[in-house]
Design a protein around this motif. Structure first.
Motif, short mmCIF file in Angstrom:
data_model
loop_
_atom_site.label_atom_id
_atom_site.label_comp_id
_atom_site.label_asym_id
_atom_site.label_seq_id
_atom_site.Cartn_x
_atom_site.Cartn_y
_atom_site.Cartn_z
N GLN A 136 -73.23 33.89 57.55
CA GLN A 136 -73.05 35.32 57.25
C GLN A 136 -73.15 36.19 58.50
OE1 GLN A 136 -72.35 37.41 54.76
NE2 GLN A 136 -71.99 35.83 53.24
N ASP A 180 -76.58 44.58 60.03
CA ASP A 180 -76.64 45.96 59.58
C ASP A 180 -77.00 45.95 58.09
OD1 ASP A 180 -74.32 45.47 58.13
OD2 ASP A 180 -73.01 46.44 59.57
N LEU A 239 -75.36 46.63 55.44
CA LEU A 239 -74.38 45.98 54.56
C LEU A 239 -74.47 44.45 54.70
CD1 LEU A 239 -72.10 46.39 52.50
CD2 LEU A 239 -70.50 46.60 54.40
N ASP A 240 -74.77 43.98 55.92
CA ASP A 240 -74.98 42.53 56.11
C ASP A 240 -76.11 42.02 55.23
OD1 ASP A 240 -73.09 41.84 58.16
OD2 ASP A 240 -74.35 42.85 59.64
N GLU A 263 -74.90 41.63 51.76
CA GLU A 263 -74.05 40.44 51.66
C GLU A 263 -74.89 39.16 51.67
OE1 GLU A 263 -69.90 40.27 53.44
OE2 GLU A 263 -70.90 41.69 54.75
N MET A 288 -76.36 38.67 48.30
CA MET A 288 -75.32 38.18 47.39
C MET A 288 -75.03 36.70 47.63
SD MET A 288 -72.93 41.66 47.34
CE MET A 288 -71.43 40.75 47.49
N MET A 322 -64.91 41.14 51.09
CA MET A 322 -65.97 41.10 52.10
C MET A 322 -66.11 39.69 52.65
SD MET A 322 -68.66 43.64 50.20
CE MET A 322 -70.03 43.63 51.34
N LYS A 366 -63.30 38.97 54.86
CA LYS A 366 -63.31 39.87 56.01
C LYS A 366 -61.94 40.51 56.22
CE LYS A 366 -67.49 38.40 58.19
NZ LYS A 366 -68.15 38.43 56.89
N GLU A 381 -67.71 52.46 53.61
CA GLU A 381 -68.62 51.32 53.44
C GLU A 381 -68.00 50.03 53.95
OE1 GLU A 381 -70.66 49.98 49.59
OE2 GLU A 381 -71.11 52.11 49.69
N SER A 408 -66.08 48.26 58.28
CA SER A 408 -66.59 47.27 59.23
C SER A 408 -66.24 45.85 58.80
CB SER A 408 -68.11 47.39 59.36
OG SER A 408 -68.74 47.04 58.13
N ARG A 409 -65.79 45.69 57.57
CA ARG A 409 -65.38 44.37 57.09
C ARG A 409 -63.86 44.21 57.11
NH1 ARG A 409 -70.06 44.71 57.85
NH2 ARG A 409 -71.71 43.60 56.73
#
Lengths: 79, 247
Positions: A14, A35, A37-38, A41, A44, B130, B133, B172, B175-176
Protein backbone atom coordinates in the motif's frame (compact mmCIF):
# COMPACT_ATOMS: atom_id res chain seq x y z
CA UNK A 1 1.98 -17.01 6.69
CA UNK A 2 2.18 -15.42 10.13
CA UNK A 3 -0.07 -12.48 10.92
CA UNK A 4 2.94 -10.16 11.22
CA UNK A 5 4.12 -11.11 7.73
CA UNK A 6 0.70 -10.58 6.17
CA UNK A 7 0.39 -7.17 7.79
CA UNK A 8 3.90 -6.24 6.66
CA UNK A 9 3.17 -7.28 3.07
CA UNK A 10 0.00 -5.19 2.95
CA UNK A 11 1.84 -2.15 4.27
CA UNK A 12 4.70 -2.61 1.81
CA UNK A 13 2.22 -2.92 -1.04
CA UNK A 14 0.00 0.00 0.00
CA UNK A 15 2.66 2.50 0.97
CA UNK A 16 5.45 1.44 -1.36
CA UNK A 17 7.99 1.19 1.47
CA UNK A 18 10.73 -1.39 2.09
CA UNK A 19 9.89 -4.36 4.28
CA UNK A 20 12.72 -3.50 6.70
CA UNK A 21 11.10 -0.12 7.43
CA UNK A 22 7.96 -1.85 8.70
CA UNK A 23 8.95 -2.16 12.36
CA UNK A 24 6.38 -2.50 15.16
CA UNK A 25 7.06 1.01 16.44
CA UNK A 26 6.87 2.62 12.99
CA UNK A 27 4.14 5.24 12.64
CA UNK A 28 2.32 5.13 9.30
CA UNK A 29 2.23 8.88 8.93
CA UNK A 30 5.45 9.96 10.61
CA UNK A 31 7.81 7.13 9.67
CA UNK A 32 6.29 5.52 6.59
CA UNK A 33 5.19 8.62 4.73
CA UNK A 34 1.47 7.87 4.65
CA UNK A 35 -1.10 10.62 4.20
CA UNK A 36 -4.54 10.41 5.78
CA UNK A 37 -6.09 8.84 2.69
CA UNK A 38 -3.32 6.20 2.73
CA UNK A 39 -4.33 5.26 6.26
CA UNK A 40 -7.95 4.84 5.14
CA UNK A 41 -6.81 2.63 2.26
CA UNK A 42 -4.66 0.60 4.66
CA UNK A 43 -7.62 -0.05 6.94
CA UNK A 44 -9.70 -1.09 3.91
CA UNK A 45 -6.91 -3.45 2.84
CA UNK A 46 -6.73 -5.01 6.34
CA UNK A 47 -10.50 -5.43 6.36
CA UNK A 48 -10.39 -7.19 3.01
CA UNK A 49 -7.45 -9.44 3.88
CA UNK A 50 -8.73 -10.51 7.29
CA UNK A 51 -12.48 -10.42 6.62
CA UNK A 52 -12.99 -8.29 9.70
CA UNK A 53 -14.70 -4.92 9.71
CA UNK A 54 -12.71 -2.27 11.56
CA UNK A 55 -14.98 0.46 12.96
CA UNK A 56 -13.81 4.07 12.55
CA UNK A 57 -13.33 4.54 16.29
CA UNK A 58 -10.92 1.57 16.30
CA UNK A 59 -9.26 2.54 13.04
CA UNK A 60 -8.21 5.96 14.29
CA UNK A 61 -6.14 4.31 17.04
CA UNK A 62 -4.21 2.14 14.58
CA UNK A 63 -1.41 4.59 13.98
CA UNK A 64 1.55 2.22 14.15
CA UNK A 65 2.43 -1.18 12.72
CA UNK A 66 2.45 -2.70 16.21
CA UNK A 67 -0.98 -1.26 17.05
CA UNK A 68 -2.44 -3.02 14.01
CA UNK A 69 -0.88 -6.36 14.91
CA UNK A 70 -2.04 -6.10 18.53
CA UNK A 71 -5.52 -5.10 17.41
CA UNK A 72 -5.87 -8.01 15.00
CA UNK A 73 -4.49 -10.46 17.57
CA UNK A 74 -7.04 -9.10 20.05
CA UNK A 75 -9.73 -10.07 17.54
CA UNK A 76 -8.23 -13.58 17.35
CA UNK A 77 -7.22 -13.06 13.75
CA UNK A 78 -4.29 -14.87 12.23
CA UNK A 79 -3.77 -17.30 15.12
CA UNK B 1 -8.43 2.82 -33.25
CA UNK B 2 -10.33 4.88 -30.72
CA UNK B 3 -9.16 7.11 -27.90
CA UNK B 4 -10.68 4.73 -25.34
CA UNK B 5 -9.28 1.44 -26.62
CA UNK B 6 -8.93 -1.09 -23.80
CA UNK B 7 -10.92 1.00 -21.30
CA UNK B 8 -13.90 -0.30 -19.31
CA UNK B 9 -16.72 2.19 -18.79
CA UNK B 10 -19.68 1.82 -16.43
CA UNK B 11 -22.70 3.97 -17.34
CA UNK B 12 -25.79 4.21 -15.13
CA UNK B 13 -29.22 4.97 -16.55
CA UNK B 14 -27.89 3.56 -19.81
CA UNK B 15 -31.24 2.33 -21.14
CA UNK B 16 -32.27 5.50 -22.91
CA UNK B 17 -31.74 9.21 -23.39
CA UNK B 18 -28.39 10.68 -22.44
CA UNK B 19 -27.13 7.46 -20.84
CA UNK B 20 -27.68 5.46 -23.98
CA UNK B 21 -26.03 8.10 -26.17
CA UNK B 22 -23.06 8.19 -23.80
CA UNK B 23 -22.67 4.40 -23.79
CA UNK B 24 -22.73 4.25 -27.58
CA UNK B 25 -20.29 7.14 -27.95
CA UNK B 26 -17.77 5.58 -25.54
CA UNK B 27 -18.13 2.24 -27.33
CA UNK B 28 -17.54 3.91 -30.69
CA UNK B 29 -14.17 5.09 -29.34
CA UNK B 30 -13.15 1.59 -28.32
CA UNK B 31 -14.36 1.23 -24.71
CA UNK B 32 -15.99 -1.95 -23.47
CA UNK B 33 -19.18 -1.18 -21.61
CA UNK B 34 -20.90 -2.10 -18.37
CA UNK B 35 -24.49 -0.89 -18.56
CA UNK B 36 -26.64 -0.31 -15.51
CA UNK B 37 -30.33 0.50 -15.17
CA UNK B 38 -33.17 -0.43 -12.85
CA UNK B 39 -34.06 -3.43 -14.99
CA UNK B 40 -31.78 -5.31 -17.39
CA UNK B 41 -34.62 -5.47 -19.94
CA UNK B 42 -34.37 -1.70 -20.28
CA UNK B 43 -30.79 -2.13 -21.49
CA UNK B 44 -31.50 -4.49 -24.40
CA UNK B 45 -31.35 -1.83 -27.14
CA UNK B 46 -28.23 -0.14 -25.81
CA UNK B 47 -26.59 -3.53 -25.37
CA UNK B 48 -27.38 -4.50 -28.97
CA UNK B 49 -26.00 -1.19 -30.25
CA UNK B 50 -22.74 -1.58 -28.30
CA UNK B 51 -22.34 -5.19 -29.43
CA UNK B 52 -22.98 -4.05 -32.99
CA UNK B 53 -19.83 -1.92 -32.71
CA UNK B 54 -17.85 -5.02 -31.77
CA UNK B 55 -17.37 -4.01 -28.15
CA UNK B 56 -17.85 -6.24 -25.13
CA UNK B 57 -20.82 -5.43 -22.94
CA UNK B 58 -22.27 -6.55 -19.62
CA UNK B 59 -25.66 -5.39 -18.34
CA UNK B 60 -26.43 -5.18 -14.63
CA UNK B 61 -29.59 -4.18 -12.79
CA UNK B 62 -29.50 -1.85 -9.80
CA UNK B 63 -31.59 0.79 -8.11
CA UNK B 64 -28.72 3.21 -7.49
CA UNK B 65 -30.35 4.50 -4.32
CA UNK B 66 -29.87 1.11 -2.63
CA UNK B 67 -26.34 0.41 -1.38
CA UNK B 68 -26.68 -3.38 -1.50
CA UNK B 69 -27.84 -3.31 -5.13
CA UNK B 70 -25.09 -0.90 -6.12
CA UNK B 71 -22.40 -3.00 -4.42
CA UNK B 72 -23.69 -6.17 -6.06
CA UNK B 73 -23.75 -4.52 -9.48
CA UNK B 74 -20.21 -3.18 -9.13
CA UNK B 75 -18.99 -6.58 -7.89
CA UNK B 76 -20.56 -8.20 -10.96
CA UNK B 77 -18.87 -5.71 -13.28
CA UNK B 78 -15.53 -6.20 -11.56
CA UNK B 79 -15.86 -9.97 -11.81
CA UNK B 80 -16.64 -9.76 -15.52
CA UNK B 81 -14.30 -6.97 -16.57
CA UNK B 82 -11.55 -6.98 -13.93
CA UNK B 83 -11.45 -3.20 -13.62
CA UNK B 84 -13.45 -0.01 -14.16
CA UNK B 85 -11.69 2.91 -15.82
CA UNK B 86 -14.60 5.26 -16.41
CA UNK B 87 -17.74 5.77 -14.33
CA UNK B 88 -20.57 7.87 -15.72
CA UNK B 89 -23.21 8.62 -13.07
CA UNK B 90 -26.12 9.44 -15.32
CA UNK B 91 -29.15 7.78 -13.68
CA UNK B 92 -31.62 10.48 -12.70
CA UNK B 93 -35.29 11.27 -12.31
CA UNK B 94 -37.60 14.26 -11.93
CA UNK B 95 -40.69 14.66 -9.73
CA UNK B 96 -41.60 18.27 -10.44
CA UNK B 97 -43.90 20.39 -8.32
CA UNK B 98 -43.99 23.71 -6.58
CA UNK B 99 -42.10 23.84 -3.32
CA UNK B 100 -45.16 24.78 -1.29
CA UNK B 101 -46.95 21.68 -2.56
CA UNK B 102 -44.04 19.24 -2.80
CA UNK B 103 -44.50 16.01 -0.91
CA UNK B 104 -41.76 14.62 1.26
CA UNK B 105 -41.97 11.51 -0.89
CA UNK B 106 -41.18 13.40 -4.11
CA UNK B 107 -38.33 15.23 -2.43
CA UNK B 108 -36.83 11.98 -1.13
CA UNK B 109 -37.30 10.06 -4.39
CA UNK B 110 -35.32 12.62 -6.41
CA UNK B 111 -32.59 13.13 -3.82
CA UNK B 112 -32.25 9.36 -3.34
CA UNK B 113 -31.67 8.55 -7.00
CA UNK B 114 -29.89 11.66 -8.22
CA UNK B 115 -27.64 12.47 -5.26
CA UNK B 116 -27.45 9.47 -2.95
CA UNK B 117 -27.27 7.19 -5.98
CA UNK B 118 -24.29 9.14 -7.31
CA UNK B 119 -22.62 8.90 -3.90
CA UNK B 120 -23.22 5.16 -3.53
CA UNK B 121 -22.00 4.34 -7.02
CA UNK B 122 -18.97 6.62 -6.68
CA UNK B 123 -18.10 5.05 -3.32
CA UNK B 124 -18.28 1.50 -4.67
CA UNK B 125 -16.29 2.25 -7.82
CA UNK B 126 -13.78 4.59 -6.16
CA UNK B 127 -12.56 1.72 -3.99
CA UNK B 128 -11.57 -0.12 -7.15
CA UNK B 129 -10.12 2.94 -8.80
CA UNK B 130 -8.00 3.69 -5.70
CA UNK B 131 -6.49 0.22 -5.98
CA UNK B 132 -5.96 0.69 -9.71
CA UNK B 133 -4.42 4.09 -8.99
CA UNK B 134 -6.34 5.42 -11.95
CA UNK B 135 -9.88 6.29 -12.85
CA UNK B 136 -12.25 8.82 -14.25
CA UNK B 137 -15.62 9.79 -12.80
CA UNK B 138 -18.12 11.86 -14.74
CA UNK B 139 -21.33 12.99 -13.08
CA UNK B 140 -24.25 14.18 -15.16
CA UNK B 141 -25.57 17.19 -13.25
CA UNK B 142 -27.81 19.85 -14.77
CA UNK B 143 -28.05 23.53 -15.60
CA UNK B 144 -30.82 23.51 -13.01
CA UNK B 145 -28.24 22.61 -10.35
CA UNK B 146 -26.48 25.89 -11.19
CA UNK B 147 -29.39 28.32 -11.56
CA UNK B 148 -32.37 26.64 -9.84
CA UNK B 149 -35.82 26.37 -11.38
CA UNK B 150 -39.36 27.05 -10.26
CA UNK B 151 -41.10 23.71 -9.83
CA UNK B 152 -37.86 21.75 -9.49
CA UNK B 153 -36.52 22.50 -6.01
CA UNK B 154 -35.85 18.81 -5.41
CA UNK B 155 -34.14 18.27 -8.77
CA UNK B 156 -32.14 21.50 -8.44
CA UNK B 157 -30.95 20.56 -4.95
CA UNK B 158 -29.99 17.06 -6.08
CA UNK B 159 -27.96 18.39 -9.02
CA UNK B 160 -26.29 21.15 -7.00
CA UNK B 161 -25.44 18.44 -4.49
CA UNK B 162 -24.01 16.28 -7.25
CA UNK B 163 -21.76 19.17 -8.30
CA UNK B 164 -20.45 19.61 -4.75
CA UNK B 165 -19.98 15.85 -4.50
CA UNK B 166 -17.99 15.95 -7.75
CA UNK B 167 -15.66 18.65 -6.43
CA UNK B 168 -15.09 16.81 -3.14
CA UNK B 169 -14.42 13.58 -5.01
CA UNK B 170 -11.95 15.39 -7.23
CA UNK B 171 -10.06 16.84 -4.27
CA UNK B 172 -10.02 13.58 -2.33
CA UNK B 173 -8.90 11.31 -5.15
CA UNK B 174 -6.65 13.48 -7.30
CA UNK B 175 -3.58 12.03 -5.53
CA UNK B 176 -4.70 8.59 -6.69
CA UNK B 177 -4.75 9.64 -10.34
CA UNK B 178 -8.55 9.73 -10.36
CA UNK B 179 -10.31 12.64 -11.99
CA UNK B 180 -13.90 13.69 -11.29
CA UNK B 181 -15.87 16.20 -13.33
CA UNK B 182 -19.49 17.11 -13.86
CA UNK B 183 -21.46 18.04 -16.93
CA UNK B 184 -24.34 20.47 -16.61
CA UNK B 185 -26.58 19.84 -19.61
CA UNK B 186 -29.06 22.53 -20.60
CA UNK B 187 -32.36 21.57 -22.21
CA UNK B 188 -31.77 18.20 -23.87
CA UNK B 189 -34.43 16.41 -25.94
CA UNK B 190 -35.17 13.22 -24.00
CA UNK B 191 -38.15 11.46 -22.46
CA UNK B 192 -37.50 13.53 -19.34
CA UNK B 193 -38.01 16.85 -21.15
CA UNK B 194 -40.74 15.52 -23.48
CA UNK B 195 -42.95 15.51 -20.43
CA UNK B 196 -42.82 19.32 -20.12
CA UNK B 197 -45.75 21.46 -21.33
CA UNK B 198 -45.40 23.17 -24.71
CA UNK B 199 -45.40 26.70 -23.22
CA UNK B 200 -42.43 25.84 -20.97
CA UNK B 201 -40.59 24.31 -23.92
CA UNK B 202 -41.16 27.48 -25.94
CA UNK B 203 -39.94 29.67 -23.08
CA UNK B 204 -36.82 27.49 -22.77
CA UNK B 205 -36.13 27.70 -26.50
CA UNK B 206 -36.40 31.50 -26.38
CA UNK B 207 -33.72 31.51 -23.67
CA UNK B 208 -31.22 29.53 -25.79
CA UNK B 209 -29.01 31.78 -27.94
CA UNK B 210 -28.27 28.90 -30.33
CA UNK B 211 -32.02 28.51 -30.90
CA UNK B 212 -32.14 24.75 -30.65
CA UNK B 213 -32.57 22.21 -27.92
CA UNK B 214 -29.62 19.99 -27.15
CA UNK B 215 -29.45 16.37 -28.23
CA UNK B 216 -28.20 13.42 -26.18
CA UNK B 217 -25.28 13.28 -28.63
CA UNK B 218 -24.20 16.79 -27.55
CA UNK B 219 -23.78 15.50 -24.00
CA UNK B 220 -22.15 12.28 -25.16
CA UNK B 221 -19.45 14.30 -26.93
CA UNK B 222 -18.75 16.23 -23.73
CA UNK B 223 -18.55 12.97 -21.77
CA UNK B 224 -16.10 11.59 -24.32
CA UNK B 225 -13.90 14.67 -23.85
CA UNK B 226 -13.91 14.26 -20.07
CA UNK B 227 -13.39 10.49 -20.33
CA UNK B 228 -10.38 10.78 -22.62
CA UNK B 229 -6.83 11.98 -22.10
CA UNK B 230 -7.74 15.11 -24.05
CA UNK B 231 -8.90 16.43 -20.66
CA UNK B 232 -6.01 14.97 -18.66
CA UNK B 233 -5.42 18.18 -16.63
CA UNK B 234 -9.10 18.80 -15.91
CA UNK B 235 -10.65 17.80 -12.59
CA UNK B 236 -13.32 19.14 -10.25
CA UNK B 237 -14.92 21.16 -13.04
CA UNK B 238 -18.46 21.63 -14.27
CA UNK B 239 -18.75 21.65 -18.04
CA UNK B 240 -21.90 23.49 -19.13
CA UNK B 241 -23.34 22.17 -22.40
CA UNK B 242 -26.40 24.29 -23.04
CA UNK B 243 -26.33 26.22 -26.33
CA UNK B 244 -25.44 29.36 -24.40
CA UNK B 245 -28.53 29.27 -22.16
CA UNK B 246 -26.41 30.18 -19.14
CA UNK B 247 -22.97 31.76 -19.37
Amino acid sequence: MALEDKVRDIIVEQLGVNADQVKPEASFIEDLGADSLDTVELVMAFEEEFGQEIPDQDAEKLTTVGAVIEYLKGKNIGD
Amino acid sequence: MGCLDGKIALVTGAGRGIGRAVAEKLASEGADLALCDVKVEWLAETEAAVKGMGRKVISVAADVSKAAEVDAAVDAVQAACGRIDILVNNAGITRDGYLARMSEEDWDAVLDINLKGTFLMTKAVAKLMMKQKSGNIINIASIIGLIGNAGQCNYAASKAGAIALTKSTAKELASRNIRANAIAPGFIETKMTDALPEEIRKKMLDAIPMRRFGLPADIAHAVLFLASDASAYLTGQVLSVNGGMVM
